[in-house]
Design a protein around this motif. Structure first.
Motif, mmCIF file in Angstrom:
data_model
loop_
_atom_site.group_PDB
_atom_site.id
_atom_site.type_symbol
_atom_site.label_atom_id
_atom_site.label_comp_id
_atom_site.label_asym_id
_atom_site.label_seq_id
_atom_site.Cartn_x
_atom_site.Cartn_y
_atom_site.Cartn_z
ATOM 1 N N ARG A 92 25.061 39.674 160.369
ATOM 2 C CA ARG A 92 25.325 38.162 159.644
ATOM 3 C C ARG A 92 23.511 38.246 159.686
ATOM 4 O O ARG A 92 23.293 37.389 158.711
ATOM 5 C CB ARG A 92 25.827 37.204 160.264
ATOM 6 N N ARG A 93 23.199 38.945 160.971
ATOM 7 C CA ARG A 93 21.626 37.881 160.906
ATOM 8 C C ARG A 93 20.941 39.262 159.442
ATOM 9 O O ARG A 93 19.813 38.883 158.933
ATOM 10 C CB ARG A 93 21.369 39.040 162.132
ATOM 11 N N ASP A 94 20.869 39.972 158.847
ATOM 12 C CA ASP A 94 20.261 41.000 157.858
ATOM 13 C C ASP A 94 20.255 39.993 156.965
ATOM 14 O O ASP A 94 20.107 39.678 156.464
ATOM 15 C CB ASP A 94 20.853 41.932 157.849
ATOM 16 N N LEU A 95 22.013 39.384 157.079
ATOM 17 C CA LEU A 95 22.008 38.592 155.456
ATOM 18 C C LEU A 95 21.340 36.851 155.561
ATOM 19 O O LEU A 95 20.586 37.118 154.641
ATOM 20 C CB LEU A 95 23.474 38.227 155.851
ATOM 21 N N ILE A 96 21.025 36.833 156.996
ATOM 22 C CA ILE A 96 20.592 35.395 156.985
ATOM 23 C C ILE A 96 19.078 36.002 156.800
ATOM 24 O O ILE A 96 17.769 34.917 155.970
ATOM 25 C CB ILE A 96 20.697 35.051 158.553
ATOM 26 N N SER A 97 18.344 36.912 157.831
ATOM 27 C CA SER A 97 17.165 37.266 157.775
ATOM 28 C C SER A 97 16.662 37.173 155.670
ATOM 29 O O SER A 97 15.671 37.156 155.425
ATOM 30 C CB SER A 97 16.867 38.383 157.764
ATOM 31 N N ASN A 547 20.920 33.213 146.957
ATOM 32 C CA ASN A 547 21.863 33.822 148.091
ATOM 33 C C ASN A 547 23.241 35.009 147.820
ATOM 34 O O ASN A 547 23.163 36.079 148.772
ATOM 35 C CB ASN A 547 22.988 32.346 148.979
ATOM 36 N N ARG A 548 23.200 34.780 146.189
ATOM 37 C CA ARG A 548 24.320 35.390 145.355
ATOM 38 C C ARG A 548 23.112 37.076 145.410
ATOM 39 O O ARG A 548 23.690 38.368 145.736
ATOM 40 C CB ARG A 548 24.527 35.308 144.573
ATOM 41 N N LEU A 549 22.645 36.714 145.917
ATOM 42 C CA LEU A 549 20.895 38.356 145.641
ATOM 43 C C LEU A 549 21.562 38.939 146.482
ATOM 44 O O LEU A 549 21.368 40.648 146.292
ATOM 45 C CB LEU A 549 20.558 38.012 145.144
ATOM 46 N N SER A 550 22.117 39.276 147.785
ATOM 47 C CA SER A 550 22.374 39.920 148.733
ATOM 48 C C SER A 550 23.560 40.694 148.709
ATOM 49 O O SER A 550 23.554 42.120 149.032
ATOM 50 C CB SER A 550 22.843 38.886 150.570
ATOM 51 N N TYR A 739 18.334 26.121 155.063
ATOM 52 C CA TYR A 739 17.922 27.116 155.900
ATOM 53 C C TYR A 739 20.116 27.702 156.682
ATOM 54 O O TYR A 739 20.046 28.924 157.366
ATOM 55 C CB TYR A 739 17.044 27.317 157.516
ATOM 56 N N ALA A 740 20.659 25.943 156.640
ATOM 57 C CA ALA A 740 21.556 26.233 157.640
ATOM 58 C C ALA A 740 22.831 26.086 156.296
ATOM 59 O O ALA A 740 23.896 27.313 156.849
ATOM 60 C CB ALA A 740 22.035 24.423 158.070
ATOM 61 N N GLN A 741 22.134 26.522 155.062
ATOM 62 C CA GLN A 741 23.333 27.174 154.159
ATOM 63 C C GLN A 741 22.992 28.603 154.412
ATOM 64 O O GLN A 741 24.079 28.978 153.912
ATOM 65 C CB GLN A 741 22.787 26.634 152.983
ATOM 66 N N CYS A 742 21.651 28.532 154.211
ATOM 67 C CA CYS A 742 22.239 29.980 154.539
ATOM 68 C C CYS A 742 23.361 31.386 155.639
ATOM 69 O O CYS A 742 23.909 32.397 155.255
ATOM 70 C CB CYS A 742 20.620 30.768 155.054
ATOM 71 N N GLU A 743 23.159 30.403 156.667
ATOM 72 C CA GLU A 743 23.902 30.224 157.934
ATOM 73 C C GLU A 743 25.743 30.758 157.451
ATOM 74 O O GLU A 743 25.757 31.433 157.713
ATOM 75 C CB GLU A 743 23.622 29.824 159.136
ATOM 76 N N GLU A 744 25.727 29.382 156.692
ATOM 77 C CA GLU A 744 27.456 29.872 156.165
ATOM 78 C C GLU A 744 27.953 30.144 155.256
ATOM 79 O O GLU A 744 28.929 31.182 155.611
ATOM 80 C CB GLU A 744 28.318 28.099 155.817
ATOM 81 N N THR A 745 26.567 30.622 154.039
ATOM 82 C CA THR A 745 27.184 31.621 153.361
ATOM 83 C C THR A 745 26.913 33.534 153.793
ATOM 84 O O THR A 745 28.053 33.682 153.860
ATOM 85 C CB THR A 745 25.803 31.578 152.505
#
Length: 762
Positions: A92-97, A547-550, A739-745
């Motif tokens: 999750r940390r990697d995805l958020i970053s 975000n989908r690119l991850s 940024y919060a949306q990144c954490e949820e996704t």
């Protein structure tokens, strides 16, 4: 009660589609589960009988969302969800970053001219939310803050701004804010000259707003005890109070009231709408207390939307064109009448498309031209028509329209604010899965266009509105192709976006948009996710999302099914054919799209997940009941899954409105239809279900009931991979900042990666 026959797999379907019946958890040997079992809520016996059918509902008590036992249960579910996801913290940390690195430090929209002011939205460096700011067009002054979402978030710990309306003289800003996350909005009015709020005008339960021409008379709608906007009030923001006047009330509980102003500001329209019908009342904005005029008496299935220009009302409607017409309830066209003849039984038809593949969807009126939004076989198109119109001309081609040049395969075209009635420039935002959001100004007078902004393009000057591409030549009036368009800043070299047509159970072709990476995708091996909605005639959002690119870069396929019931099929019958007794068409479309992805090798046969939001969560939920092994995982976000119980309770917000969409359980045929698919009422016993992430918000009980019954009824081992995550402070979808949306996704994506067995794959 036995599973209704509509949910049983027929021998034909079962013989064609072979599913693995091995337990999901055992099939994924690497799946780590918490040592503690999931929470077990209490059960209180409760039965309900309707139309000779008795159903047991031991979790009905959860409807009392203020019950201390229910809140404690939600906290225990959150703890279990965190324990289940504890081994994904690094992921999750990697995805958020990754997601945050794709977000520009500062974001600014190009200014839009309105009167003597320029307005823009701006997200400062490090901030979650935007600021609405302005400055005088011809003055070398700094941008002045009009509204700061970040300050609202600091005040309430949460932010959801509903609507913002600037007064015609630009002295006041009226806006609504949801301070508690319960979707009940508070009206606030800011004096833009002093920067202070008008203290007496904080009104609770406000939904829509419209200003009169005097700049101090404000119309607003208020809700009843069921959250239905039912009343229109007008207040004078410059007075000391006591003069608020109710100008309209809607007594029919199946109708909601909405208000707006015509683009020229000369009239306020009061629109009383059900899901399928509307009735419009008109207020002279120069005389806000002079009374109402009704355009036409409401007729079931008939909708009307009004604009005004130079003494004429222009009406977008699907009413019968004349007494001899055979009315189907579809096919919108444009009519007009003199202001004083609005109550006449006959309006002059001025624009219609003779082609059945073309559907008018919206209009926007200006001093010198009209913009029509329409679709052709599901693809968006726009054109402008010079005003005034020629008399006695009906087919659009006779009006010398200019079709706005658009890129190929654009999935969405949304209008900008376009407040300035006198402007010759029309702004739109284009987007697709492979085209970052692009702002285009179409100069209607010169029939040329400029691209003024595109997400991801770096500029050193945050204050510039200078376009980076301009087509100064006049485009061919009849050329609707992309010839003359620039090389779009798109990612089609790295990512593939395909649009396929999938034959559903009854032979109807369903649009399916498929997105994947050219480099990372592997035929018949890649995992994937299928997203659907299919309700209220709403088109599925397929716009650009970084975000989908991850997931795409990890080899995942992301597919969007425009099932019936939604708005992606190209005509109004597409919505109707997925409503009421035909609701299972939506689900079958979703299932057939899933099978298509597997059969054509887009995804691994056992590595497909399903995702649904709100009413769209009904699709994967029903599909799992029908074919529990079709998906390996599912994400249901604030799901509508207790369909029969919710629609049977007229005390719940907007239930009566939903009877037009899903059916009325008080009617026996509708009851039987809803019972045949209602997800909560059709969970199969002792069967392996997919791993599930169910998200919810405090005050919403359907997700909690669904998870409790899934765990009680289905395979014990599989149900340990079903988790409920509740936002204890947010609204329907959380409404977090960028940024919060990144954490949820990242949480959602990490769940899919874990339960699909791709935890160690990049």
């Amino acid at each position: 009660m036995a599973v209704p026959s509509l949910l049983r797999r027929s021998p034909t379907v079962s013989s064609l589609w072979s599913f693995s019946t091995q337990c999901f958890v055992r099939r994924t040997a690497s799946l780590s589960l918490p040592t503690e079992p999931p929470p077990v809520p209490k059960k209180i016996p409760f039965s309900v009988t309707a139309h000779g059918v008795t159903r047991q509902d031991p979790y009905r008590w959860m409807r009392n969302t203020k019950d201390a036992a229910f809140l404690d249960h939600l906290h225990r579910e959150n703890s279990y969800a965190q324990a289940f996801m504890s081994d994904t913290e690094t992921l999750r940390r990697d995805l958020i970053s990754e997601m945050k690195t794709r977000i520009p430090a500062e974001i600014v929209t190009p200014p839009e001219r309105w009167g003597q002011w320029l307005y823009r939205q701006y997200i400062p460096r490090g901030k979650e939310y935007p600021l609405l700011s302005r400055r005088l067009e011809n003055a070398e002054t700094n941008w002045l803050s009009v509204l700061d979402w970040n300050q609202i978030a600091e005040q309430y710990g949460y932010v959801h701004v509903g609507v913002c309306r600037v007064s015609p003289d630009h002295n006041y800003l009226a806006y609504t804010v949801d301070p508690k996350g319960n979707e009940r909005f508070l009206l606030q009015i800011k004096d833009l000259r002093s920067g202070c709020l008008v203290p007496r005008l904080e009104v609770d339960g406000v939904v829509s707003l419209a200003w009169a021409l005097d700049g101090v008379s404000l119309f607003y709608t208020v809700v009843d005890e069921h959250q239905r906007p039912h009343r229109v009030v007008v207040t004078n923001v410059a007075s000391d109070g006591g003069g608020d006047t109710v100008v309209f009330s809607e007594s029919d509980s199946s109708f909601c009231v909405d208000i707006t102003s015509t683009k020229d500001g000369k009239f306020v329209t009061i629109n009383s709408n059900s899901r399928t019908s509307s009735e419009v009342y008109i207020v002279n904005a120069e005389k806000p207390l002079a009374g109402l005029r009704r355009a036409r008496e409401r007729v079931h299935g008939v909708q009307c939307f009004l604009e005004h220009r130079n003494g004429y009302f222009y009406i977008l409607t699907n009413a019968p064109r004349d007494a001899a017409s055979e009315w189907s309830g579809e096919g919108y066209y444009l009519a007009r009448c003199l202001v004083e003849e609005i109550e006449s039984s006959e309006w002059q038809v001025v624009v219609f498309f003779p082609d059945d593949d073309v559907v008018i969807e919206d209009m926007d009126m200006f001093s010198d031209y009209l913009v029509l939004f329409f679709s052709k076989k599901g693809s968006p198109m726009l054109c402008s028509i010079d005003m005034p119109m020629k008399a006695n001309t009906k087919q659009v081609e006779d009006l010398n329209p200019w079709y706005f040049p658009l890129p190929a395969d654009s999935c969405s075209v949304a209008p900008g604010s376009n407040h300035n009635f006198q402007s010759s420039v029309y702004r739109v935002v284009l987007s697709s899965p492979v085209i970052p959001d692009t702002i285009i100004d179409y100069d209607v007078s010169r029939r040329s266009f400029s691209i003024v902004h595109q997400e991801g393009r770096v500029t050193d000057d945050l204050d510039t509105s200078t376009p980076w591409y301009r087509a100064d030549h006049s485009t061919d009036n009849n050329d609707r192709t992309t010839e003359g368009m620039p090389e779009w800043e798109e990612l089609s070299d790295a990512y593939v976006c395909e649009r396929q047509e999938v034959s559903s159970h009854d032979g109807v072709e369903v649009p399916l948009t498929i997105l994947y990476s050219r480099e990372a995708w592997k035929k018949s091996e890649s995992p994937g996710m299928l997203i659907g909605y299919g309700a209220y005639g709403e088109a599925l959002d397929k716009s650009w999302c970084t975000n989908r690119l991850s997931m795409l870069d990890r080899g995942w396929v992301i597919a969007f099914a425009d099932v019936r019931g939604g708005g992606g099929g190209g005509d109004f019958s597409w919505h109707k054919s997925g409503t009421g007794s035909l609701k299972l068409n939506s689900v079958q479309d979703f299932i057939y799209c899933a099978r298509y992805l597997m059969d054509k090798g887009y995804v691994h046969r056992h590595h497909l997940a399903a995702i649904g939001y709100s009413a769209g969560a009904l699709l994967p939920a029903v599909a799992m009941n029908m074919h529990p092994s079709l998906f390996q995982a599912a994400i249901l976000k604030v799901p509508f899954v207790d369909v029969l119980n919710t629609l049977s309770d007229s005390n719940l917000p907007l239930t009566l409105l939903d009877h037009e969409e899903f059916g009325n359980p008080n009617i026996q045929t509708d009851f039987r239809s809803i019972l045949s698919y209602s997800p909560y009422d059709n969970i199969r016993r002792d069967v392996c279900y997919p791993s599930m992430l169910v998200t919810s918000s405090v005050g919403v009980w359907e997700g909690a009931k669904w998870v409790a019954k899934i765990r009680e009824s289905t395979c014990h081992d599989c149900s340990r991979a079903v988790i409920l995550k509740t936002n204890m402070s947010g609204g329907h979808f959380g409404e977090g900042g960028r940024y919060a949306q990144c954490e949820e996704t990242a949480f959602d994506y990490a769940f899919l990666i874990k339960v699909m067995g791709y935890h160690n794959n990049r």
